[in-house]
Design a protein around this motif. Structure first.
Motif, PDB file in Angstrom:
ATOM      1  N   ILE A 193       0.835  -1.208   0.000  1.00 16.33           N
ATOM      2  CA  ILE A 193       0.000   0.000   0.000  1.00 16.33           C
ATOM      3  C   ILE A 193       0.867   1.254   0.000  1.00 16.33           C
ATOM      4  CG2 ILE A 193      -1.695   1.330   1.327  1.00 16.33           C
ATOM      5  CD1 ILE A 193      -2.871  -1.321   2.271  1.00 16.33           C
ATOM      6  N   PHE A 194       1.930   1.227   0.806  1.00 17.32           N
ATOM      7  CA  PHE A 194       2.806   2.395   0.857  1.00 17.32           C
ATOM      8  C   PHE A 194       3.614   2.543  -0.430  1.00 17.32           C
ATOM      9  CE2 PHE A 194       2.178   2.199   5.527  1.00 17.32           C
ATOM     10  CZ  PHE A 194       1.827   3.528   5.717  1.00 17.32           C
ATOM     11  N   LEU A 244     -16.013  -0.047   8.257  1.00 12.93           N
ATOM     12  CA  LEU A 244     -15.319   0.761   9.261  1.00 12.93           C
ATOM     13  C   LEU A 244     -13.811   0.679   9.057  1.00 12.93           C
ATOM     14  CD1 LEU A 244     -15.286   2.504  11.790  1.00 12.93           C
ATOM     15  CD2 LEU A 244     -15.452   0.425  13.181  1.00 12.93           C
ATOM     16  N   PHE A 245     -13.315  -0.516   8.758  1.00 14.70           N
ATOM     17  CA  PHE A 245     -11.882  -0.696   8.521  1.00 14.70           C
ATOM     18  C   PHE A 245     -11.416   0.122   7.325  1.00 14.70           C
ATOM     19  CE2 PHE A 245      -8.558  -2.981   6.149  1.00 14.70           C
ATOM     20  CZ  PHE A 245      -7.524  -2.887   7.064  1.00 14.70           C
ATOM     21  N   ILE A 246     -12.155   0.045   6.228  1.00 13.02           N
ATOM     22  CA  ILE A 246     -11.768   0.759   5.008  1.00 13.02           C
ATOM     23  C   ILE A 246     -11.943   2.268   5.179  1.00 13.02           C
ATOM     24  CG2 ILE A 246     -12.408   1.106   2.574  1.00 13.02           C
ATOM     25  CD1 ILE A 246     -12.913  -1.910   2.442  1.00 13.02           C
ATOM     26  N   ALA A 247     -12.930   2.682   5.977  1.00 14.11           N
ATOM     27  CA  ALA A 247     -13.116   4.107   6.258  1.00 14.11           C
ATOM     28  C   ALA A 247     -11.932   4.655   7.056  1.00 14.11           C
ATOM     29  CB  ALA A 247     -14.411   4.324   7.031  1.00 14.11           C
ATOM     30  N   LEU A 248     -11.501   3.905   8.076  1.00 13.74           N
ATOM     31  CA  LEU A 248     -10.350   4.323   8.880  1.00 13.74           C
ATOM     32  C   LEU A 248      -9.076   4.335   8.036  1.00 13.74           C
ATOM     33  CD1 LEU A 248     -11.076   2.345  12.178  1.00 13.74           C
ATOM     34  CD2 LEU A 248     -11.321   4.803  11.809  1.00 13.74           C
ATOM     35  N   GLU A 249      -8.955   3.339   7.172  1.00  7.62           N
ATOM     36  CA  GLU A 249      -7.805   3.278   6.268  1.00  7.62           C
ATOM     37  C   GLU A 249      -7.763   4.524   5.378  1.00  7.62           C
ATOM     38  OE1 GLU A 249      -5.898   0.161   2.975  1.00  7.62           O
ATOM     39  OE2 GLU A 249      -8.031   0.108   3.441  1.00  7.62           O
ATOM     40  N   GLY A 250      -8.933   4.930   4.884  1.00  4.99           N
ATOM     41  CA  GLY A 250      -9.014   6.105   4.031  1.00  4.99           C
ATOM     42  C   GLY A 250      -8.607   7.374   4.761  1.00  4.99           C
ATOM     43  N   ILE A 297      -1.882  11.068   5.386  1.00  5.72           N
ATOM     44  CA  ILE A 297      -0.509  10.862   4.932  1.00  5.72           C
ATOM     45  C   ILE A 297      -0.290  11.532   3.580  1.00  5.72           C
ATOM     46  CG2 ILE A 297       1.161   9.130   4.147  1.00  5.72           C
ATOM     47  CD1 ILE A 297      -0.028   7.215   6.218  1.00  5.72           C
ATOM     48  N   GLY A 298      -1.268  11.382   2.673  1.00 10.16           N
ATOM     49  CA  GLY A 298      -1.147  11.962   1.341  1.00 10.16           C
ATOM     50  C   GLY A 298      -1.059  13.479   1.372  1.00 10.16           C
ATOM     51  N   ILE A 312      -1.593  21.136  -4.223  1.00 20.77           N
ATOM     52  CA  ILE A 312      -1.977  20.238  -3.144  1.00 20.77           C
ATOM     53  C   ILE A 312      -3.331  19.574  -3.394  1.00 20.77           C
ATOM     54  CG2 ILE A 312      -3.198  21.904  -1.651  1.00 20.77           C
ATOM     55  CD1 ILE A 312      -1.517  20.615   0.678  1.00 20.77           C
ATOM     56  N   ILE A 313      -4.239  20.271  -4.066  1.00 23.37           N
ATOM     57  CA  ILE A 313      -5.572  19.715  -4.311  1.00 23.37           C
ATOM     58  C   ILE A 313      -5.524  18.644  -5.403  1.00 23.37           C
ATOM     59  CG2 ILE A 313      -7.928  20.241  -5.041  1.00 23.37           C
ATOM     60  CD1 ILE A 313      -7.557  23.031  -3.817  1.00 23.37           C
ATOM     61  N   SER A 314      -4.917  18.960  -6.525  1.00 17.51           N
ATOM     62  CA  SER A 314      -4.815  18.004  -7.630  1.00 17.51           C
ATOM     63  C   SER A 314      -4.027  16.763  -7.214  1.00 17.51           C
ATOM     64  CB  SER A 314      -4.146  18.654  -8.843  1.00 17.51           C
ATOM     65  OG  SER A 314      -4.875  19.776  -9.279  1.00 17.51           O
ATOM     66  N   GLY A 315      -2.930  16.979  -6.479  1.00 23.54           N
ATOM     67  CA  GLY A 315      -2.110  15.862  -6.019  1.00 23.54           C
ATOM     68  C   GLY A 315      -2.869  14.939  -5.095  1.00 23.54           C
ATOM     69  N   THR A 316      -3.677  15.516  -4.193  1.00 22.25           N
ATOM     70  CA  THR A 316      -4.440  14.711  -3.246  1.00 22.25           C
ATOM     71  C   THR A 316      -5.542  13.932  -3.947  1.00 22.25           C
ATOM     72  OG1 THR A 316      -4.005  16.349  -1.509  1.00 22.25           O
ATOM     73  CG2 THR A 316      -5.771  14.763  -1.107  1.00 22.25           C
TER      74      THR A 316
END
Length: 217
Positions: A22-23, A86-92, A98-99, A39-43
């Protein structure tokens, strides 16, 4: 709720060996952030890539035939669905943070000016992108599984391509009308809207996935 949290921990244990992958997937967005210098386009691009990783847990469960394990657990199918969301939401949330942070560091190194409002807007837009695409993908993963459903991992790319094409065709007057909307010029308002959007989209998506998963044999 206790069962859901335990299932979230189980999902984390399953995906833990793939955290490096993932990283590594973050490397391409970092390169794009460097070239875009925005910063917006990159994110947006970063969270599109990260939305693809939402299918990893399904693939791991399917490849290792762990559906039997979940079937032996004293939990209902609705809890399994809720825990996965919930797991995928927290991951996001973590990946978005980080992004945006990485983007801000890159821009600082490049001596590109940006404001705290830019960071808030970038985080908000990344939030919407990730939750919108995963809300569409997850019911499909529950229906077809992680392996057969790999095609749906590319939906974020198709979505962003469509959005970019629409944006290119918008006239300058239309863009000016959009920029005149007060909420668009309020980063805190955008953040609140992005959170509400995430809650609404996941609420609808969870209901669909629970119906799909409850009907599977």
């Amino acid at each position: 709720m206790t069962n859901i949290l335990k299932l979230v921990k189980l999902d984390f244990a399953l995906i833990k060996p793939y955290i490096k992958i993932i990283f590594i997937a973050l490397l391409s967005p970092l390169i794009v952030m460097y070239t875009m210098r925005d910063i917006i386009s990159g994110t947006i691009f970063c969270m599109c890539i990260m939305a693809i990783t939402s299918g990893y847990t399904f693939s791991v469960v399917e490849k290792n035939d762990l559906n039997r394990l979940y079937g032996l657990l004293p939990v209902g199918r609705k809890d399994i669905v809720s825990a996965r969301y919930l797991f995928i939401a927290l991951e996001g949330l973590i990946l978005n943070f980080i992004g945006v942070s990485a983007n801000a560091i890159i821009l600082t190194i490049l001596k590109v000016n940006f404001t705290f409002s830019d960071i808030l807007i970038g985080f908000s837009v990344g939030h919407v992108v990730y939750y919108f695409f995963t809300a569409i993908q997850l019911p499909l993963f529950f229906k077809f599984g992680g392996i057969k459903g790999r095609f749906f991992s590319f939906l974020p790319f198709l979505g962003i391509f469509s959005i970019s094409e629409v944006a290119k065709r918008m006239s300058t007057d239309k863009l000016a009308e959009l920029s005149s909307i007060a909420i668009i010029n309020n980063p805190y308002g955008i953040l609140i809207l992005s959170i509400l959007f995430g809650i609404l989209s996941y609420s609808i998506s969870v209901g669909i996935s629970q119906k799909i998963f409850s009907r599977l044999e």
